[in-house]
Enzyme design. Structure first.
Site, mmCIF file in Angstrom:
data_model
loop_
_atom_site.group_PDB
_atom_site.id
_atom_site.type_symbol
_atom_site.label_atom_id
_atom_site.label_comp_id
_atom_site.label_asym_id
_atom_site.label_seq_id
_atom_site.Cartn_x
_atom_site.Cartn_y
_atom_site.Cartn_z
ATOM 1 N N HIS A 168 -0.862 -0.091 -9.845
ATOM 2 C CA HIS A 168 -1.517 -1.036 -8.916
ATOM 3 C C HIS A 168 -1.987 -2.275 -9.687
ATOM 4 O O HIS A 168 -3.188 -2.581 -9.743
ATOM 5 C CB HIS A 168 -2.699 -0.369 -8.191
ATOM 6 C CG HIS A 168 -3.101 -1.116 -6.937
ATOM 7 N ND1 HIS A 168 -3.474 -0.498 -5.768
ATOM 8 C CD2 HIS A 168 -3.185 -2.452 -6.674
ATOM 9 C CE1 HIS A 168 -3.777 -1.405 -4.850
ATOM 10 N NE2 HIS A 168 -3.604 -2.605 -5.381
ATOM 11 N N ARG A 179 0.848 -1.188 0.000
ATOM 12 C CA ARG A 179 0.000 0.000 0.000
ATOM 13 C C ARG A 179 0.893 1.250 0.000
ATOM 14 O O ARG A 179 1.962 1.255 0.620
ATOM 15 C CB ARG A 179 -0.901 0.033 1.233
ATOM 16 C CG ARG A 179 -2.046 -0.993 1.206
ATOM 17 C CD ARG A 179 -3.104 -0.663 0.167
ATOM 18 N NE ARG A 179 -4.218 -1.597 0.142
ATOM 19 C CZ ARG A 179 -4.323 -2.657 -0.675
ATOM 20 N NH1 ARG A 179 -3.376 -2.931 -1.549
ATOM 21 N NH2 ARG A 179 -5.391 -3.436 -0.631
HETATM 22 P P1 NDP Z 1 -1.289 -11.772 4.765
HETATM 23 O O1 NDP Z 1 -2.269 -11.277 5.772
HETATM 24 O O2 NDP Z 1 -1.398 -13.191 4.309
HETATM 25 O O3 NDP Z 1 0.195 -11.576 5.322
HETATM 26 C C1 NDP Z 1 0.599 -10.452 6.009
HETATM 27 C C2 NDP Z 1 2.011 -10.659 6.549
HETATM 28 O O4 NDP Z 1 2.443 -9.442 7.163
HETATM 29 C C3 NDP Z 1 2.088 -11.737 7.623
HETATM 30 O O5 NDP Z 1 3.270 -12.487 7.475
HETATM 31 C C4 NDP Z 1 2.142 -10.934 8.923
HETATM 32 O O6 NDP Z 1 2.820 -11.554 9.988
HETATM 33 C C5 NDP Z 1 2.928 -9.715 8.467
HETATM 34 N N1 NDP Z 1 2.698 -8.578 9.364
HETATM 35 C C6 NDP Z 1 1.540 -7.931 9.636
HETATM 36 N N2 NDP Z 1 1.736 -6.947 10.536
HETATM 37 C C7 NDP Z 1 3.052 -6.979 10.836
HETATM 38 C C8 NDP Z 1 3.866 -6.231 11.717
HETATM 39 N N3 NDP Z 1 3.375 -5.232 12.463
HETATM 40 N N4 NDP Z 1 5.173 -6.526 11.789
HETATM 41 C C9 NDP Z 1 5.691 -7.552 11.041
HETATM 42 N N5 NDP Z 1 4.973 -8.312 10.195
HETATM 43 C C10 NDP Z 1 3.669 -8.030 10.097
HETATM 44 O O7 NDP Z 1 -1.371 -10.784 3.524
HETATM 45 P P2 NDP Z 1 -1.065 -11.085 1.978
HETATM 46 O O8 NDP Z 1 0.283 -11.679 1.866
HETATM 47 O O9 NDP Z 1 -2.187 -11.803 1.340
HETATM 48 O O10 NDP Z 1 -1.110 -9.594 1.387
HETATM 49 C C11 NDP Z 1 -0.273 -8.566 1.881
HETATM 50 C C12 NDP Z 1 -0.737 -7.219 1.363
HETATM 51 O O11 NDP Z 1 -0.465 -7.100 -0.024
HETATM 52 C C13 NDP Z 1 -2.250 -6.972 1.437
HETATM 53 O O12 NDP Z 1 -2.638 -6.567 2.739
HETATM 54 C C14 NDP Z 1 -2.466 -5.883 0.403
HETATM 55 O O13 NDP Z 1 -2.375 -4.608 0.992
HETATM 56 C C15 NDP Z 1 -1.296 -6.069 -0.561
HETATM 57 N N6 NDP Z 1 -1.748 -6.477 -1.896
HETATM 58 C C16 NDP Z 1 -1.394 -5.710 -2.982
HETATM 59 C C17 NDP Z 1 -1.778 -6.076 -4.240
HETATM 60 C C18 NDP Z 1 -1.358 -5.291 -5.428
HETATM 61 O O14 NDP Z 1 -1.833 -5.549 -6.539
HETATM 62 N N7 NDP Z 1 -0.450 -4.343 -5.285
HETATM 63 C C19 NDP Z 1 -2.599 -7.273 -4.475
HETATM 64 C C20 NDP Z 1 -2.884 -8.024 -3.276
HETATM 65 C C21 NDP Z 1 -2.475 -7.620 -2.048
HETATM 66 P P3 NDP Z 1 2.241 -12.901 10.660
HETATM 67 O O15 NDP Z 1 2.373 -13.959 9.591
HETATM 68 O O16 NDP Z 1 3.129 -13.146 11.798
HETATM 69 O O17 NDP Z 1 0.811 -12.609 11.004
HETATM 70 C C1 OXD Z 2 -5.639 -6.298 -2.947
HETATM 71 C C2 OXD Z 2 -5.214 -5.367 -3.960
HETATM 72 O O1 OXD Z 2 -5.538 -5.998 -1.768
HETATM 73 O O2 OXD Z 2 -5.582 -5.520 -5.130
HETATM 74 O O3 OXD Z 2 -6.101 -7.394 -3.322
HETATM 75 O O4 OXD Z 2 -4.468 -4.436 -3.651
#
Ligand code: NDP
Ligand code: OXD
Length: 309
Positions: free
Chosen positions: A269, A221
């Protein structure tokens, strides 16, 4: 059963057709103010009014992985929120990040520039060990990206909230692990959810801890990154470049300096798009499971409102 579809910036009809095909006999509607309350909501950044009108929801299905926009709203109490759990996104994200890492590591930008001048010239070979990649966030997407980069034999580091063990990835966790993780990384890939803890996480004092010649890839983001701090560190030479797919304001305004910066690559994006067929299949499977009496806790992709992801 009534399913309401309320997705900003998304053409509704193909989704409605596919949902109707999955649930013949159900009442599937695009939401309009005052529409009857639904049993299930399929949403992307819905208006507050949509949620306020829902009095009997059994589940909210987000047609993306990130729920930051949704969690800013007042949600009906006790209704589970379920995000897309991969649904074809992780392979796209792995492609995007591997492409950005390899393009910089192999200096393909430089070769493109040479080719445009009709110039045949070699650059010095580089060592992968000098280009360790750090991935912030080791969830559905981050883990897949880490495994993909490890296949190309880059040293790969990952950082998450809880401790992990992933083959080919050196894992760090929690606040105490953060500085060691940054210091061990030259590329920094952001795949964190946007929460109060992760907002502005890429700022001057954190980016300055990357190895000299650092390279930032933000695919999570825009609010994870302090734009001015990135520009200052690129201009000082500490950072060598950035590939950015997400921005504080989207579409990225025409006047934003990122568009024209020679060390920044901008994409709109698009690193991991929501795939309609895969997403509907996943959502429909979960609605069927709930209707058959499956406990909500058994659904993959359920959001923990306290963690914010
Ligand atoms: P997940 O919820 O599966 O994974 C999030 C990861 O971040 C986990 O490993 C979590 O740790 C870690 N995390 C969260 N908070 C913290 C913190 N404070 N400190 C350290 N680690 C932290 O999310 P996804 O992998 O599915 O997606 C990640 C992000 O990607 C989405 O939230 C979205 O914003 C973005 N996205 C962007 C897209 C694009 O087209 N640009 C498309 C899809 C998603 P833990 O495992 O320990 O909980
Ligand atoms: C998502 C994205 O969060 O598209 O899936 O950014």
């Amino acid at each position: 059963m009534r399913i309401s579809f309320c997705c900003t910036d998304t053409k509704a009809q193909p989704w409605l057709d596919a949902l109707n095909a999955s649930f013949p006999g159900a009442d599937v509607q695009a939401w309009a103010p005052g529409a009857p309350a639904a049993d299930y909501a399929v949403v992307w950044a819905p208006p507050q009014q949509f949620l306020d009108e829902q009095t009997r929801l059994k589940g909210i299905f987000n047609i993306g992985a990130g729920v930051d926009a949704l969690l800013k709203l007042r949600l009906p109490p006790g209704v589970p929120v379920v995000r897309l759990d991969d649904a074809g996104m992780s392979v796209q994200m792995a492609e995007y990040v591997c492409h950005a890492v390899i393009r910089h590591f192999r200096e393909f930008d430089g070769y493109d520039a040479d080719a445009s001048l009709g110039k045949w010239s070699y650059r010095k070979t580089r060592l992968r060990r000098d280009f360790p990649v750090g991935i912030m966030g080791l969830g559905v997407l981050g883990e897949r990206v880490g495994r993909a980069l490890a296949q190309f034999e880059f040293p790969v580091m990952g950082w998450s909230r809880s401790a992990k063990s992933i083959p080919g990835v050196q894992c760090f966790s929690g606040e105490t692990g953060f500085s060691g993780f940054l210091a061990a990384s030259r590329f920094l890939v952001c795949l964190l959810p946007l929460t109060p803890d992760t907002e502005n996480i890429m700022r001057h004092d954190t980016l300055a801890q990357l190895q000299p010649g650092g390279y930032v890839i933000n695919v999570a983001r825009g609010n994870h990154l302090v734009d001015e701090d990135l520009l200052a560190l690129l201009d000082s030479g500490h950072l060598a470049g950035a590939t950015l797919d997400v921005f504080r304001t989207e579409p990225l305004p025409a006047s934003h300096p990122f568009w024209r910066h020679p060390k920044i690559t901008v994409t709109p994006h698009t690193s991991a798009r929501t795939l309609r067929a895969e997403s509907i299949e996943q959502i429909a499977g979960k609605i069927r499971a709930l209707e058959a009496g499956a406990p909500i806790a058994s659904l993959a992709g359920r959001i923990d409102p306290h963690k914010g992801y």
